[in-house]
Design an enzyme around this catalytic site. Structure first.
Site, short mmCIF file in Angstrom:
data_model
loop_
_atom_site.label_atom_id
_atom_site.label_comp_id
_atom_site.label_asym_id
_atom_site.label_seq_id
_atom_site.Cartn_x
_atom_site.Cartn_y
_atom_site.Cartn_z
N ILE A 144 0.82 -1.22 0.00
CA ILE A 144 0.00 0.00 0.00
C ILE A 144 0.85 1.27 0.00
CG2 ILE A 144 -1.85 1.23 1.22
CD1 ILE A 144 -2.64 -1.39 -0.23
N SER A 167 3.79 2.41 2.56
CA SER A 167 4.85 2.62 3.55
C SER A 167 5.46 1.30 3.98
CB SER A 167 4.31 3.36 4.77
OG SER A 167 3.27 2.63 5.37
N GLU A 205 8.49 5.36 1.62
CA GLU A 205 8.11 6.56 2.37
C GLU A 205 8.98 6.82 3.60
OE1 GLU A 205 3.88 6.67 3.05
OE2 GLU A 205 3.44 5.86 1.06
N CYS A 219 -0.63 7.55 17.73
CA CYS A 219 -0.98 8.96 17.83
C CYS A 219 -0.61 9.66 16.53
CB CYS A 219 -0.24 9.63 18.98
SG CYS A 219 -0.55 8.89 20.59
N CYS A 257 -9.67 2.42 3.59
CA CYS A 257 -9.72 1.47 4.69
C CYS A 257 -10.86 1.81 5.63
CB CYS A 257 -8.39 1.41 5.44
SG CYS A 257 -7.67 2.99 5.88
N HIS A 311 -2.56 -4.17 11.25
CA HIS A 311 -2.64 -3.61 12.60
C HIS A 311 -2.25 -4.64 13.66
CE1 HIS A 311 -5.47 -1.13 10.18
NE2 HIS A 311 -4.75 -0.18 10.75
#
Length: 754
Positions: free
Chosen positions: A431, A433, A484, A516, A643, A694
């Site tokens: 995708i 990175s 990236e 964050c 997403c 994730h």
């Protein structure tokens, strides 16, 4: 009737992201559970005291969460799926982490629960899972323990609970289909138990959040509120709390409830204060959400005073943030690099608490001089030269329909692209990175601090890009990315290179779990002074014969993931960004980049909460994307990525984007999202995410193959791509290599099986 102040919640992570650091240290095995719990206690105590010192009369307790407040509610209710349970049936903080991220320092790894956006914000919650006939019981007493903490410190408090109807609304049924609303009668006894425990502790008011009441709910769900609140009434005073929209359409339902007060969002809602006063029961308290909890702008307190002053003395009144301050950075005072004028336009969470105190004092006394003094900078901003750019406004006004049209339809473009790239079946890509290693972060930090000159910084970034290309070629991926390494954040990076944005040093807000983000702030008209991504894309392409994607963040996502201006429409901001990035697409194409990805993960989350408002938003959101992309030639392949999406209700708009390839997050939903594309007969190419980035768990080849075969039952295989759910920035290299190797192997197996 003295007016009081309160907030609906406060940022959890700490000014220096102390919670994030403690979580990640614990997850990595570098610190103990006791050390993590101690950080939480310290942050809660600090934040309560800071709010109190800033002038908040009733402090929120229960807004703190170790991962997410919806997940906290699931544990409170004993709603833990079998795969996440401890062997002995107990519930502890590792149970919570297994649900949220798939693994914890103890217990066996298991697939993480689904995660999605919290209403139309940039915060994510962990979706509750419901099964037919399940039982609920009080198993997680975090709220009660934190109430005891706050009371021991001598604070005047207001516990916060996510309401039962909204909790059920936010969840999903797993296994045998059934109506999850039928579980309401089963969770209410747990709520009754909690309220009884709070009453024992002498609590007067409980903030019970029912933001679902701002939605266009089915009638059965609206009808559920009355019996639910009849069951909860009588133990403590309930402040029924709504936010993110107005309540007027559902006011008939609300005023029939046995509660003692109502909080309304007077920033994002269109409720008329006078009408609310007229229609609410006379003995109800009205909590007026007058200070925006979702932005960084200083309030014009003279306007807020005028909005609410007519009610003073006529009913019990509190003044509050519009929503939890979770969505705002903590403290403006530590920002030392902001221009003095620009800084005077802002207010972060602590300053917003101060605004509430100023407003309270003025409403109680009738003295407004302090409000006028506070509001002067934001009033002066309207005439600042930093805000307006005549050239940008002229270009925006000159947009025509032709500016949003590709030269030819998809079928013609696809032929040109197949001839150019000659990709195999089941083409593999990522995708965008790759892992942001300690070395990469250190390199950027040293450069920002002036400890590294530009030449050495560029040399270092170039080396990381080179290594990313080598890794991808070694893995056998078909379409590559540059990784990236130069980007700290997919929105912040572009904002840094566009005029009209400013940045903070410590303006962190929680996205999910320990993640964050530091959103840029749109302070004026937006333009691109120079190319942004071309140099690194061109360099990466020079290292390989395989196509390397140019990577852009789309205009709607930059808008949604920034703090926007409040003096122009969101449409205006999005189209200004689109025009700036249109020039970037043209420059990438001229530099030989044949595949350009324009990420729009935020397109759906930007939807208004009420479906009746969707069409207008989608019209300009799609137009902004097309303005951005339409400059590309037929042989240039435009990708987009989305997403956290439910697509079935916006498929017309997804198709209207006219991207050649769309990649989407589907692994946590077991490819269910593809039903929307199948039913719509989506004509272009699709890359359904085959594993959840994730979670640190590595998917097996067999798992990925099974998902791809499921996908091929819905979408013709010749139009399918193979990719992860999302970017790999937050993962480590060992798990990234292992997962991508399995992904490539699965694609090869399917090619051979043809």
């Amino acid at each position: 009737m003295t007016i009081l102040t309160h907030t609906l919640g406060f940022p959890r992570v700490g000014l220096r992201r102390e919670l994030k650091k403690a979580q990640e240290s614990y997850w990595a095995g570098n610190s103990t559970r006791e050390a993590l719990l101690a950080v939480g206690r310290e942050l809660r105590a600090r934040h309560w005291e800071q709010q109190k010192q800033a002038g908040i009369d009733l402090l929120p307790v229960g807004d703190f969460a170790w991962y997410d407040h919806v997940l906290t509610t699931s544990l409170l209710l004993g709603n833990v799926s079998a795969r996440h349970q401890n062997n002995d049936g107990s519930v502890d903080i590792d149970t919570l982490f297994r649900i949220g991220r798939g693994r914890a320092p103890t217990g066996e790894p298991a697939a993480a629960a689904e995660m999605t956006k919290w209403f139309n914000t940039n915060y994510h919650y962990i979706v509750p899972e419901f099964s037919k006939g399940q039982q609920f019981r009080l198993t997680w007493t975090q709220l009660l323990e934190e109430v005891d903490e706050a009371l021991a410190l001598g604070h005047k408090i207001k516990p916060v609970l996510l309401g039962p109807v909204t909790y059920l609304w936010l969840g999903k049924v797993k296994g045998e289909p059934f109506d999850r609303l039928t579980l309401l009668k089963d969770i209410l006894p747990v709520y009754q138990h909690v309220l009884a425990e709070l009453a024992k502790r002498g609590i007067e008011w409980v903030q019970i959040d029912e933001p679902a009441l701002v939605l266009e709910l089915p009638q059965a769900w609206l009808d559920a509120f009355k019996p639910a609140y009849d069951a909860l009434a009588g133990q403590v005073k309930l402040l029924l709390t709504t936010y993110f929209e107005g309540v007027t359409p559902n006011l008939d339902t609300i005023i029939a409830l046995p509660v003692q007060g109502l909080h309304v969002d007077l920033i994002h809602g269109k409720d008329d204060v006078a009408e609310l006063h007229q229609r609410l029961p006379v003995d109800w308290l009205l909590s007026a959400g007058l200070i925006n909890g979702r932005n960084v702008w200083r309030a014009d307190l003279t306007e807020k005073y005028a909005q609410i002053n007519a009610l003073v003395g006529k009913r019990a009144l509190w003044v509050a943030s519009s929503c939890s301050l979770l969505h705002s950075p903590i403290d403006l005072s530590v920002e030392t690099r902001l221009d003095t004028e620009v800084k005077s336009w802002f207010a972060f969470a602590l300053q917003k608490c101060g605004e509430l105190a100023l407003l309270r004092d003025a409403l109680n006394s009738g003295e407004t001089a302090a409000l006028e003094e506070w509001s002067a900078p934001i009033q002066a901003r309207r005439h600042s030269r930093r805000v307006h750019n005549a050239a940008v406004e002229k270009r925006l006004a000159a947009i025509t329909a032709q500016d949003s049209q590709r030269e030819n339809p998809y079928e013609v473009r696809a032929e040109a692209q197949r001839a150019r790239f000659k990709l195999p079946a089941w083409p593999t890509t990522t995708i965008g990175s790759f892992p942001q290693t300690t070395e990469i972060r250190g390199l950027r930090l040293d450069f920002k601090k002036g400890n590294l000159d530009a030449n050495n910084y560029h040399t270092g970034i170039a080396e990381h890009i080179k290594q990313a290309i080598i890794e991808q070629e070694r893995l056998g991926l078909d379409v590559l990315v540059h990784g990236e390494a130069e980007r700290n954040d997919m929105v912040e990076y572009f904002g840094e290179h566009l005029d009209g944005f400013v940045f903070t040093q410590n303006g962190w807000v929680q996205s999910y779990g320990s993640r964050c983000v530091k959103p840029p702030v749109v302070i004026g008209d937006i333009s691109r002074p120079a190319p942004i991504t071309v140099e690194w894309a061109k360099y990466a392409q020079s290292l390989t014969d395989k196509p390397v994607k140019g990577m852009l963040t789309g205009p709607v996502t930059i808008l949604c993931w920034s703090f926007p201006r409040e003096d122009v429409t969101r449409e205006t901001i999005a189209k200004q960004i689109a025009l700036a990035l249109r020039d970037e697409v043209a420059d990438l194409e001229a530099a030989g980049i044949g595949i350009i990805q324009i990420d729009e993960p935020a397109l759906r989350e930007g939807l208004p909460l009420r479906r009746s408002d969707w069409d207008a938003y989608l019209e300009w959101g799609v137009e902004a994307f097309r303005i951005n992309a339409a400059v590309a030639k037929d042989e240039t392949q435009i990708h987009t990525h989305m997403c956290y999406c439910e697509f079935n209700d916006i498929m017309d708009s997804i198709a209207a984007l006219d991207a050649d390839v769309i990649t989407i997050e589907t692994s946590r939903s077991d490819m269910e999202l593809l039903e929307s594309f199948e039913a719509f007969d989506y004509p272009n190419e699709i890359g359904p995410g085959v594993y959840d980035i994730h979670s640190p768990n590595v998917p097996s080849v067999e798992w990925i193959e099974a998902l791809l075969k499921k996908a091929a039952q819905r979408i013709p295989a010749q139009r399918l791509w193979v990719n992860p759910d999302c970017g790999l920035k937050t993962r480590g290299w060992p798990e990234t290599r292992a997962a991508l190797a399995n992904m490539v192997k699965a694609a090869h197996n399917l090619r051979q099986a043809k």
